[in-house]
Scaffold this motif. Structure first.
Motif, PDB file in Angstrom:
ATOM      1  N   ASN A 135       2.750   0.316 -40.783  1.00 51.61           N
ATOM      2  CA  ASN A 135       2.701   1.614 -41.455  1.00 51.61           C
ATOM      3  C   ASN A 135       1.536   1.651 -42.440  1.00 51.61           C
ATOM      4  O   ASN A 135       1.358   0.734 -43.235  1.00 51.61           O
ATOM      5  CB  ASN A 135       4.015   1.875 -42.196  1.00 51.61           C
ATOM      6  CG  ASN A 135       4.117   3.303 -42.713  1.00 51.61           C
ATOM      7  OD1 ASN A 135       3.399   3.699 -43.613  1.00 51.61           O
ATOM      8  ND2 ASN A 135       5.008   4.072 -42.129  1.00 51.61           N
ATOM      9  N   PRO A 136       0.706   2.717 -42.429  1.00 52.46           N
ATOM     10  CA  PRO A 136      -0.453   2.793 -43.332  1.00 52.46           C
ATOM     11  C   PRO A 136      -0.106   2.651 -44.807  1.00 52.46           C
ATOM     12  O   PRO A 136      -0.922   2.184 -45.607  1.00 52.46           O
ATOM     13  CB  PRO A 136      -1.033   4.173 -43.038  1.00 52.46           C
ATOM     14  CG  PRO A 136      -0.592   4.493 -41.652  1.00 52.46           C
ATOM     15  CD  PRO A 136       0.769   3.867 -41.510  1.00 52.46           C
ATOM     16  N   ASP A 146      -0.333   1.996 -37.476  1.00 54.17           N
ATOM     17  CA  ASP A 146       0.329   2.977 -36.618  1.00 54.17           C
ATOM     18  C   ASP A 146      -0.555   4.125 -36.126  1.00 54.17           C
ATOM     19  O   ASP A 146      -0.365   4.573 -34.989  1.00 54.17           O
ATOM     20  CB  ASP A 146       1.571   3.533 -37.320  1.00 54.17           C
ATOM     21  CG  ASP A 146       2.682   2.499 -37.407  1.00 54.17           C
ATOM     22  OD1 ASP A 146       2.702   1.597 -36.544  1.00 54.17           O
ATOM     23  OD2 ASP A 146       3.509   2.584 -38.316  1.00 54.17           O
ATOM     24  N   PRO A 147      -1.477   4.648 -36.934  1.00 56.57           N
ATOM     25  CA  PRO A 147      -2.328   5.704 -36.380  1.00 56.57           C
ATOM     26  C   PRO A 147      -3.053   5.250 -35.116  1.00 56.57           C
ATOM     27  O   PRO A 147      -3.164   6.019 -34.147  1.00 56.57           O
ATOM     28  CB  PRO A 147      -3.314   5.990 -37.518  1.00 56.57           C
ATOM     29  CG  PRO A 147      -2.547   5.663 -38.755  1.00 56.57           C
ATOM     30  CD  PRO A 147      -1.720   4.466 -38.382  1.00 56.57           C
ATOM     31  N   GLY A 196      -0.182   4.507 -32.339  1.00 52.12           N
ATOM     32  CA  GLY A 196       0.343   5.759 -31.800  1.00 52.12           C
ATOM     33  C   GLY A 196      -0.661   6.443 -30.891  1.00 52.12           C
ATOM     34  O   GLY A 196      -0.305   6.987 -29.831  1.00 52.12           O
ATOM     35  N   THR A 197      -1.935   6.404 -31.282  1.00 52.83           N
ATOM     36  CA  THR A 197      -2.994   6.980 -30.454  1.00 52.83           C
ATOM     37  C   THR A 197      -3.091   6.243 -29.122  1.00 52.83           C
ATOM     38  O   THR A 197      -3.256   6.862 -28.057  1.00 52.83           O
ATOM     39  CB  THR A 197      -4.344   6.913 -31.189  1.00 52.83           C
ATOM     40  OG1 THR A 197      -4.245   7.666 -32.393  1.00 52.83           O
ATOM     41  CG2 THR A 197      -5.468   7.463 -30.336  1.00 52.83           C
ATOM     42  N   GLY A 256       6.511   7.022 -38.706  1.00 55.22           N
ATOM     43  CA  GLY A 256       5.058   7.084 -38.700  1.00 55.22           C
ATOM     44  C   GLY A 256       4.491   6.975 -37.304  1.00 55.22           C
ATOM     45  O   GLY A 256       3.603   7.741 -36.907  1.00 55.22           O
ATOM     46  N   GLN A 271       4.941  10.147 -35.311  1.00 53.64           N
ATOM     47  CA  GLN A 271       3.990  11.190 -35.723  1.00 53.64           C
ATOM     48  C   GLN A 271       2.643  11.021 -35.021  1.00 53.64           C
ATOM     49  O   GLN A 271       2.093  11.982 -34.472  1.00 53.64           O
ATOM     50  CB  GLN A 271       3.789  11.128 -37.236  1.00 53.64           C
ATOM     51  CG  GLN A 271       2.682  12.057 -37.750  1.00 53.64           C
ATOM     52  CD  GLN A 271       2.321  11.771 -39.199  1.00 53.64           C
ATOM     53  OE1 GLN A 271       3.115  11.203 -39.955  1.00 53.64           O
ATOM     54  NE2 GLN A 271       1.121  12.144 -39.602  1.00 53.64           N
ATOM     55  N   TYR A 272       2.128   9.799 -35.016  1.00 58.44           N
ATOM     56  CA  TYR A 272       0.800   9.585 -34.446  1.00 58.44           C
ATOM     57  C   TYR A 272       0.822   9.639 -32.920  1.00 58.44           C
ATOM     58  O   TYR A 272      -0.150  10.067 -32.298  1.00 58.44           O
ATOM     59  CB  TYR A 272       0.228   8.260 -34.955  1.00 58.44           C
ATOM     60  CG  TYR A 272       0.078   8.256 -36.456  1.00 58.44           C
ATOM     61  CD1 TYR A 272      -0.783   9.152 -37.096  1.00 58.44           C
ATOM     62  CD2 TYR A 272       0.823   7.396 -37.255  1.00 58.44           C
ATOM     63  CE1 TYR A 272      -0.897   9.175 -38.477  1.00 58.44           C
ATOM     64  CE2 TYR A 272       0.708   7.404 -38.635  1.00 58.44           C
ATOM     65  CZ  TYR A 272      -0.152   8.300 -39.240  1.00 58.44           C
ATOM     66  OH  TYR A 272      -0.267   8.319 -40.611  1.00 58.44           O
ATOM     67  N   GLU A 291       0.780  13.404 -32.107  1.00 55.83           N
ATOM     68  CA  GLU A 291      -0.546  13.985 -32.291  1.00 55.83           C
ATOM     69  C   GLU A 291      -1.476  13.624 -31.130  1.00 55.83           C
ATOM     70  O   GLU A 291      -2.199  14.468 -30.601  1.00 55.83           O
ATOM     71  CB  GLU A 291      -1.145  13.498 -33.616  1.00 55.83           C
ATOM     72  CG  GLU A 291      -0.454  14.061 -34.844  1.00 55.83           C
ATOM     73  CD  GLU A 291      -0.974  13.459 -36.143  1.00 55.83           C
ATOM     74  OE1 GLU A 291      -1.896  12.596 -36.078  1.00 55.83           O
ATOM     75  OE2 GLU A 291      -0.467  13.816 -37.222  1.00 55.83           O
ATOM     76  N   SER A 292      -1.446  12.373 -30.727  1.00 57.64           N
ATOM     77  CA  SER A 292      -2.310  11.913 -29.645  1.00 57.64           C
ATOM     78  C   SER A 292      -1.901  12.523 -28.308  1.00 57.64           C
ATOM     79  O   SER A 292      -2.745  12.965 -27.519  1.00 57.64           O
ATOM     80  CB  SER A 292      -2.261  10.388 -29.550  1.00 57.64           C
ATOM     81  OG  SER A 292      -2.968   9.911 -28.440  1.00 57.64           O
TER      82      SER A 292
END
Length: 382
Positions: free
Chosen positions: A130-131, A151-152, A155-156, A184, A187-188, A191-192
């Motif tokens: 987690n960021p 995670d960003p 998740g991407t 988290g 969420q990512y 978005e991706s």
């Protein structure tokens, strides 16, 4: 005025504790472990402990660091955020460690991060993605570092994998509402997935320690998704996958690195795990010299194939040793400064340089389960 005195007292305590953690006249260099040795994510902490101990055994067998042996003291955070805060407090105030490794779960690491910072003792988390571990509310924690991707990126990776490799259009997400990690990552991924032309048609939630997921899974199944994304930890993920297959889910099920535990196959069963995929930090069937050497050493020491928490614990220990060597000191502040400049460090999970937020720039792999065995699927670069 009372508030001012309390602040001054806190500063004095912080300096005192930091000073105690330095190398001083100690005959060894003390590293602490804030790890999930019991509780719902105990598999992570136990594997991390194994990886760390193996690394430090190698270091000590080669003469130690700065002419001294390295000791490792573990405090069990019991897989709970409040206990994680207690564990870090103990390691700093009672055990006088120079650096802390852990925790595994993001919620547990976040709960302890400010305590470490207030006492000016650096920590490296092997597995918390987690960021907020390193940057919370827009503020960098100067004492927080990690060897895992965040995670960003993760998740991407899975959003791209779902749309471009699996070529699916409609996804459902099943979130662990009690974990910062899961929320988290969801969420990512969303978005991706949407950015790449997909649609999220269902989102449901569960809590850690839940046992029966069939009612919610039936609801998700009725929405007719092409893929189910479960960004959770192995205990619940294994039960969810098992129950999903029992009610007729045949679609791909995908997730994040929280799946990687030797317990997952035992919980879900090998057949249920067919047609499932997750993002991870390394592939056990990769043949790089670093991976081959590490797996052989780990199997000789523990009699089993290492999972991601084990290899990341091993890498975190070597990142710590590298920083201590470059700092030429076991003083926590000097170690912190050395960690900031970590660059070009070859570890088992890749060549690591830290960015301005103390996060490593590294690739992720996607792993597929085939009859209970993990098989490398593809690599996705930053």
């Amino acid at each position: 005025m009372v508030k001012q005195y309390l602040c001054i007292a806190g500063l004095i305590l912080s300096v005192f504790v930091s000073g105690c953690a330095g190398i001083g006249d100690s005959k060894d260099i003390k590293i602490g472990g804030n790890l999930e040795m019991t509780g719902s994510t105990a598999s992570y902490g136990q594997s991390m402990s194994n990886g760390i101990k193996l690394a430090l055994k190698e270091v000590n067998s080669s003469g130690g660091v700065l002419g001294k042996q390295v000791t490792f003291t573990v405090a069990d955070n019991k897989s709970e955020p409040s206990e994680s805060a207690n564990a870090v407090t103990k390691l700093i105030t009672q055990d006088h460690v120079s650096l802390i490794l852990g925790a595994a779960a993001s919620s547990n690491t976040i709960a302890a991060a400010q305590i470490a910072a207030d006492n000016k003792v650096p920590f490296i988390t092997p597995f918390s993605t987690n960021p907020k571990v390193t940057v919370n509310d827009g503020k960098l924690n100067d004492f927080a570092f990690r060897v895992c991707f965040i995670d960003p990126f993760q998740g991407t990776v899975m959003g791209q994998f779902a749309t471009k490799t699996l070529k699916v259009k409609k996804a459902a997400i099943f979130i662990d509402n009690s974990a910062d990690y899961s929320k988290g990552l969801a969420q990512y991924f969303e978005e991706s997935f949407v950015k790449n032309g997909g649609e999220i048609i269902a989102k449901e939630a569960y809590l850690q320690k839940d046992q029966d997921f069939k009612a919610t899974l039936t609801k998700i199944k009725a929405s007719n998704p092409d893929v189910l994304f479960i960004p959770g930890y192995y205990e619940e993920v294994g039960k969810i996958i098992k129950q999903a297959r029992e009610i007729g889910f045949t679609i791909p099920i995908i997730g994040g690195d929280g799946w990687d535990s030797t317990k997952l196959v035992d919980i879900a069963g090998p057949d249920a795990l067919n047609n499932t995929y997750f993002s991870n930090h390394y592939a056990t069937d990769a043949k790089t010299p670093e991976i081959v050497k590490f797996i052989e050493a780990y199997k000789q020491e523990y009699g089993q194939v290492p999972d991601a928490p084990a290899v990341l614990g091993y890498d975190a220990a070597y990142m710590a040793i590298d920083a201590i060597k470059r700092a030429n000191s076991a003083d926590p502040l000097k170690i912190k400064d050395a960690l900031v400049t970590t660059a070009g460090l070859q570890l088992v999970t890749g060549n690591i340089s830290l960015d301005e937020n103390h996060n490593p720039i590294k690739s992720a792999v996607v792993i597929e389960f085939k009859d209970g065995k993990q098989v490398y699927k593809e690599t996705i670069n930053p």
